[in-house]
Design a protein around this motif. Structure first.
Motif, mmCIF file in Angstrom:
data_model
loop_
_atom_site.group_PDB
_atom_site.id
_atom_site.type_symbol
_atom_site.label_atom_id
_atom_site.label_comp_id
_atom_site.label_asym_id
_atom_site.label_seq_id
_atom_site.Cartn_x
_atom_site.Cartn_y
_atom_site.Cartn_z
ATOM 1 N N SER A 126 0.837 -1.185 0.000
ATOM 2 C CA SER A 126 0.000 0.000 0.000
ATOM 3 C C SER A 126 0.884 1.251 0.000
ATOM 4 O O SER A 126 1.844 1.330 0.755
ATOM 5 N N GLY A 127 0.586 2.192 -0.886
ATOM 6 C CA GLY A 127 1.367 3.422 -0.959
ATOM 7 C C GLY A 127 2.568 3.335 -1.877
ATOM 8 O O GLY A 127 3.321 4.297 -2.040
ATOM 9 N N LYS A 154 0.968 2.144 -7.044
ATOM 10 C CA LYS A 154 0.243 1.362 -8.050
ATOM 11 C C LYS A 154 -0.885 2.147 -8.717
ATOM 12 O O LYS A 154 -0.971 2.200 -9.943
ATOM 13 N N SER A 155 -1.731 2.759 -7.884
ATOM 14 C CA SER A 155 -2.863 3.496 -8.469
ATOM 15 C C SER A 155 -2.386 4.734 -9.217
ATOM 16 O O SER A 155 -2.950 5.096 -10.253
ATOM 17 N N THR A 156 -1.347 5.360 -8.700
ATOM 18 C CA THR A 156 -0.781 6.523 -9.394
ATOM 19 C C THR A 156 -0.290 6.112 -10.779
ATOM 20 O O THR A 156 -0.547 6.800 -11.783
HETATM 21 N N1 LIG Z 1 -3.190 13.463 -5.352
HETATM 22 C C1 LIG Z 1 -2.235 13.156 -4.492
HETATM 23 N N2 LIG Z 1 -1.621 14.098 -3.757
HETATM 24 C C2 LIG Z 1 -0.653 13.799 -2.881
HETATM 25 N N3 LIG Z 1 -0.175 12.570 -2.669
HETATM 26 C C3 LIG Z 1 -0.734 11.576 -3.365
HETATM 27 C C4 LIG Z 1 -1.784 11.799 -4.306
HETATM 28 N N4 LIG Z 1 -2.130 10.607 -4.852
HETATM 29 C C5 LIG Z 1 -1.336 9.679 -4.270
HETATM 30 N N5 LIG Z 1 -0.488 10.263 -3.381
HETATM 31 C C6 LIG Z 1 0.519 9.565 -2.569
HETATM 32 O O1 LIG Z 1 1.260 8.735 -3.432
HETATM 33 C C7 LIG Z 1 1.622 7.513 -2.796
HETATM 34 C C8 LIG Z 1 1.174 6.363 -3.649
HETATM 35 O O2 LIG Z 1 -0.236 6.304 -3.681
HETATM 36 P P1 LIG Z 1 -1.030 5.245 -4.546
HETATM 37 O O3 LIG Z 1 -2.479 5.529 -4.367
HETATM 38 O O4 LIG Z 1 -0.495 5.232 -5.918
HETATM 39 O O5 LIG Z 1 -0.628 3.882 -3.801
HETATM 40 P P2 LIG Z 1 -1.119 2.404 -4.049
HETATM 41 O O6 LIG Z 1 0.087 1.579 -4.320
HETATM 42 O O7 LIG Z 1 -2.210 2.377 -5.039
HETATM 43 O O8 LIG Z 1 -1.685 2.001 -2.598
HETATM 44 P P3 LIG Z 1 -2.954 1.091 -2.204
HETATM 45 O O9 LIG Z 1 -2.495 -0.334 -2.329
HETATM 46 O O10 LIG Z 1 -3.200 1.461 -0.763
HETATM 47 O O11 LIG Z 1 -4.096 1.429 -3.093
HETATM 48 C C9 LIG Z 1 0.990 7.582 -1.417
HETATM 49 O O12 LIG Z 1 1.969 7.964 -0.500
HETATM 50 C C10 LIG Z 1 -0.075 8.633 -1.564
HETATM 51 O O13 LIG Z 1 -0.300 9.270 -0.344
#
Ligand SMILES: Nc1ncnc2c1ncn2[C@@H]1O[C@H](COP(=O)(O)OP(=O)(O)OP(=O)(O)O)[C@@H](O)[C@H]1O
Ligand SMILES: [Mg+2]
Length: 235
Positions: A44-45, A48-50
C-alpha cells in the motif's frame, strides 16, 4: 508484437504543503504488448494506483515519455485525452463506480452514448454485454439492489462497452469475498483469452497475480521486480 503501453523514465510528483515535493513514481520504464495480461503488485502506498492513473491517461506524468497505442500523449489536450480514453481503455475499480439510481443497462450504455452511439443501439449492445457477464436476469436492477460481485460484473460489462483493446483494473476483487473474486478473475481470463484484450490488473493477492503472464512489483515508486507468471502461455 505491438506495444500498447510504452513508458520511458516516467516520474510523478505531488506537491504537498508549500514547496514539499512528494516523489511517488521514480523513473518507471514499462512496456506492455498487445494481448498481454500483466499484474502490478506492491505494498500500500507504493504507487500502483498513481501508475494506473497515468497508464489510463487520467493523470499526466511529471516527467518522462508515455506512448499509448503508439501515440505520444504528452502533447495532447485534455479533450483529446478523454476521447482516447473512452475509445481505447476500459476501467474497472475496487468500488465499482457505478452510477446510483440508474439501472445496469443504462450504466453500461452510458459510455456508448458519450461516444455518440444512438440510444437504441447503445441499449441493445448494453443488454448483450450484460448477458456476456451473466447478468441478464438483473439488467433492470439499480446498483443498490445488486451484490458486490454483480456490481463488478456490470462494471466489467461497462468497461468493454466501446470495445477497448485495453482493460485497466485497480483492485477489482479487493472488495469481494474470495469465491466472488475468483468469479471476477475468471471473467478477466475469458476477456483475455477469448477477446484478446490487453489487461493490466492491480492486486494485493499473490495467487491472482501468479495467474497473469507477467508480474511487476513496485516498491516506493520503483519497479523492483519483473517476473513471469503461470499464465504465460509459451513458457
Ligand atoms: N493526489 C495526491 N496528492 C498527494 N499525494 C498523493 C496523491 N495521490 C497519491 N499520493 C501519494 O502517493 C503515494 C502512492 O499512492 P497510490 O495511491 O499510488 O498507492 P497504491 O500503491 O495504489 O496504494 P494502495 O495499495 O493502498 O491502493 C501515497 O503515499 C499517496 O499518499
Ligand atoms: Mg491503490
Amino acid at each position: 508484437m505491438k506495444k500498447v503501453i510504452e513508458m520511458k523514465d516516467i516520474c510523478k510528483s505531488f506537491w504537498i504543503a508549500d514547496n514539499e515535493e512528494l516523489k511517488v513514481l521514480k523513473k518507471i520504464n514499462l512496456t506492455v504488448y498487445e494481448g498481454e495480461f500483466v499484474a502490478i503488485v506492491g505494498a500500500s502506498g507504493s504507487g500502483k494506483s498513481t501508475l494506473m492513473n497515468i497508464i489510463g491517461a487520467l493523470d499526466r506524468p511529471t516527467t518522462g515519455e508515455y506512448f499509448l497505442d503508439g501515440e505520444d500523449i504528452a502533447g495532447m489536450k485534455d479533450r483529446q485525452l478523454s476521447e482516447i480514453r473512452n475509445r481505447k481503455i476500459g476501467f474497472v475499480f475496487q468500488t465499482f463506480n457505478l452510477i446510483p439510481r440508474t439501472n445496469a443497462v443504462k450504466n453500461v450504455a452510458l459510455p456508448m452514448l458519450y461516444a455518440g452511439m444512438p440510444s437504441r443501439r447503445a441499449n441493445r449492445k448494453a443488454k448483450e454485454l450484460l448477458a456476456q457477464v451473466d447478468m441478464k436476469d438483473r439488467m433492470y436492477h439499480n446498483p443498490n439492489e445488486l451484490s458486490g460481485g454483480q456490481k463488478q460484473r456490470v462494471a466489467i460489462a461497462r468497461s468493454i462497452a466501446n470495445n477497448p483493446g485495453i482493460i485497466l483494473a485497480d483492485e477489482p476483487t479487493g472488495a469481494l469475498d474470495s469465491v466472488t473474486g475468483r468469479m471476477i478473475m475468471d471473467l478477466f481470463h475469458r476477456l483475455h483469452s477469448q477477446q484478446g484484450k490487453t489487461i493490466v490488473l492491480i492486486t494485493h493477492s499473490p495467487e491472482l497475480a501468479q495467474e497473469c503472464e507477467r508480474i511487476i512489483t513496485l516498491k516506493d515508486g520503483v519497479i523492483i521486480k519483473e517476473e513471469r507468471g503461470l499464465g504465460h502461455a509459451s513458457y
